[in-house]
Enzyme design. Structure first.
Site, mmCIF file in Angstrom:
data_model
loop_
_atom_site.group_PDB
_atom_site.id
_atom_site.type_symbol
_atom_site.label_atom_id
_atom_site.label_comp_id
_atom_site.label_asym_id
_atom_site.label_seq_id
_atom_site.Cartn_x
_atom_site.Cartn_y
_atom_site.Cartn_z
ATOM 1 N N GLU A 196 -7.764 40.465 -45.294
ATOM 2 C CA GLU A 196 -7.612 39.545 -43.940
ATOM 3 C C GLU A 196 -7.389 40.661 -42.685
ATOM 4 O O GLU A 196 -7.717 40.085 -41.499
ATOM 5 C CB GLU A 196 -6.391 38.612 -44.028
ATOM 6 C CG GLU A 196 -6.674 37.466 -44.813
ATOM 7 C CD GLU A 196 -6.092 37.597 -46.372
ATOM 8 O OE1 GLU A 196 -6.066 38.904 -46.754
ATOM 9 O OE2 GLU A 196 -6.304 36.816 -47.171
ATOM 10 N N ASP A 247 9.877 22.284 -42.406
ATOM 11 C CA ASP A 247 8.464 22.820 -42.071
ATOM 12 C C ASP A 247 7.792 21.911 -41.280
ATOM 13 O O ASP A 247 7.985 21.269 -40.238
ATOM 14 C CB ASP A 247 7.819 23.026 -43.646
ATOM 15 C CG ASP A 247 6.980 24.235 -43.544
ATOM 16 O OD1 ASP A 247 5.758 24.218 -42.818
ATOM 17 O OD2 ASP A 247 7.208 25.346 -44.563
HETATM 18 MN MN MN Z 1 -5.781 36.505 -48.942
#
Ligand code: MN
Length: 421
Positions: A196, A247
């Site tokens: 990423e 959350d």
């Molecule tokens: Mn990943």
């Protein structure tokens, strides 16, 4: 644009000059000013910022692009990761402290029943067997050198498990105050082993023509060079209670047994700015949800001839509910688009498919399409006992999903909005 450059250029920012407590001091101010960045001048002695990325327009402008370009650029960055560029003297090396007392950081407690003070804008970077992974994880402050980490069973979890099987800790660095390219890349869902950080570099290249700069930590890992703070340590096999924590849905997530992240070293700039993401706020919605839209776009595009736009809606926390606009070639394309959309974002619980004449950014237009073009008898898909989001308090283990095909029948009149005379 870096966090500090962005904040400096924001002409609508609310600046809170007075000292703010880490115990509930930021929550209401952030919640009530979600349409503008909020800068705290003194949060536990540090500068901190929230709501920087709380609209699509602000994210796009931070990347230097138009908001209509976001989806396409994220798709291309996912498909074509690019190498990063190493620099030698990153500013986060201004101050490097071993035995740092984490309680001194500007980490807030947000809600009354939260299990503790929570670091919410941290991007975890880990390397294992030559593969690198970036991901978001909330961290609950335990004491001077330990956090509890919420580790959902995805890539970082896999790496941690594999090291644990060998009796070893997994080295991890958490970066706070990173570029929006890094935030978006860390929230994408890609294959295991796909880096990423290189997706972030590709996104930066797509948007501004230069690669993402990285720098080396003492432990050897590379992290984004423009991080305001880097917290270096390791995921251990010690398990503790993590949570409760409000959350994305604005409701309390459960207490679970989760691993301890043991901190060895803290790096920070000379004048660091801490990034705070308000749990359940618009910035949380968008940083988590926006990177899922390209995935839905892709899977729907494989199933029907033309997909125009995808949006995860704020009403569904930019996570549970989505809208897709398509052009049908044949009857049934709407239903196929529903099924494809669910594979693109497995946490999605409701998707509405509309024609291209409906502006998917306007919830009233979408509801109008449902009101005038949809009949449950032929346009409703219900899928029971599917895996969904663990964040949905109404789901118990599995979830029921609904798809609404609100496209008009092909070749029939009577479904178009009359033009003004
Ligand atoms: Mn990943």
């Amino acid at each position: 644009m870096s966090l500090r450059a962005l904040l400096a250029s924001a002409n609508n920012a609310l600046v809170v000059k007075e000292k703010v407590s880490v115990d509930y001091g930021v929550t209401r101010i952030l919640a009530e000013n979600q349409d503008r960045p909020v800068k705290f001048v003194d949060l536990n002695g540090f500068e901190a910022v929230g709501n920087l990325f709380s609209t699509r327009a602000s994210i796009a402008s931070a990347l230097g692009i138009e908001k209509e370009e976001l989806l396409g650029k994220m798709l291309r960055a996912n498909d074509h990761p690019r190498p990063t560029a190493e620099i030698k003297n990153p500013e986060f090396r201004d101050k490097v402290v071993e035995d740092y007392d984490l309680k001194d950081l500007p980490i807030p407690k947000f809600y009354p029943r939260d299990g503790g003070r929570y670091l919410t804008a941290g991007v975890a970077i880990a390397e294992f067997e030559g593969k690198r992974n970036l991901s978001f994880h909330r961290l609950m402050l335990l004491d001077k050198d330990r956090f509890a980490i919420r580790l959902v069973p995805r890539h970082l979890f896999t790496m941690w498990k594999a090291e644990a099987a060998k009796g070893k800790d997994l080295p991890v660095a958490f970066c706070v105050g990173v570029l929006p390219e890094v935030l978006l890349a860390a929230a994408t869902s890609t294959d295991y082993g796909k880096d990423e950080l290189e997706i972030a570099s590709a996104l930066k290249y797509e948007c501004s023509g230069s690669p993402l700069e990285v720098a080396k930590l003492k432990g050897g890992m590379h992290v984004p060079a423009h991080s305001e703070f880097v917290i270096e340590g390791r995921l251990t096999q010690e398990m503790v209670d993590e949570g409760p924590f409000v959350d994305i849905t604005g409701t309390y997530d459960d207490v679970r047994r989760q691993p301890v992240f043991k901190v060895d070293r803290v790096y920070m700039r000379r004048d660091p700015i801490f990034h705070i993401v308000l749990p359940g706020g618009l910035e949380h919605y968008l940083l988590m949800g926006l990177p899922r839209e390209p995935m839905i776009f892709r899977t729907v595009g494989q199933a029907v001839p033309r997909v125009h736009a995808v949006r995860l809606t704020e009403g569904g926390c930019c996570w549970l509910h989505g809208i897709v606009s398509i052009t049908k070639n044949k009857e049934g394309d709407g239903m196929n688009a529903i099924m494809a959309a669910f594979t693109g974002h497995p946490s999605m619980k409701m998707v509405t498919v509309v024609d291209v004449d409906i502006d998917i950014n306007d919830d009233r237009q979408v509801e109008w399409a449902v009101a005038t073009r949809f009949q449950a008898e032929r346009g409703l898909l219900v899928v029971n006992n599917a895996a969904g989001s663990s964040l949905d308090p109404s789901a118990s283990g599995t979830t029921s999903k609904i798809g609404i095909d609100a496209t008009k029948p092909l070749g029939e009149n009577g479904f178009d909005r009359a033009e003004l005379p």
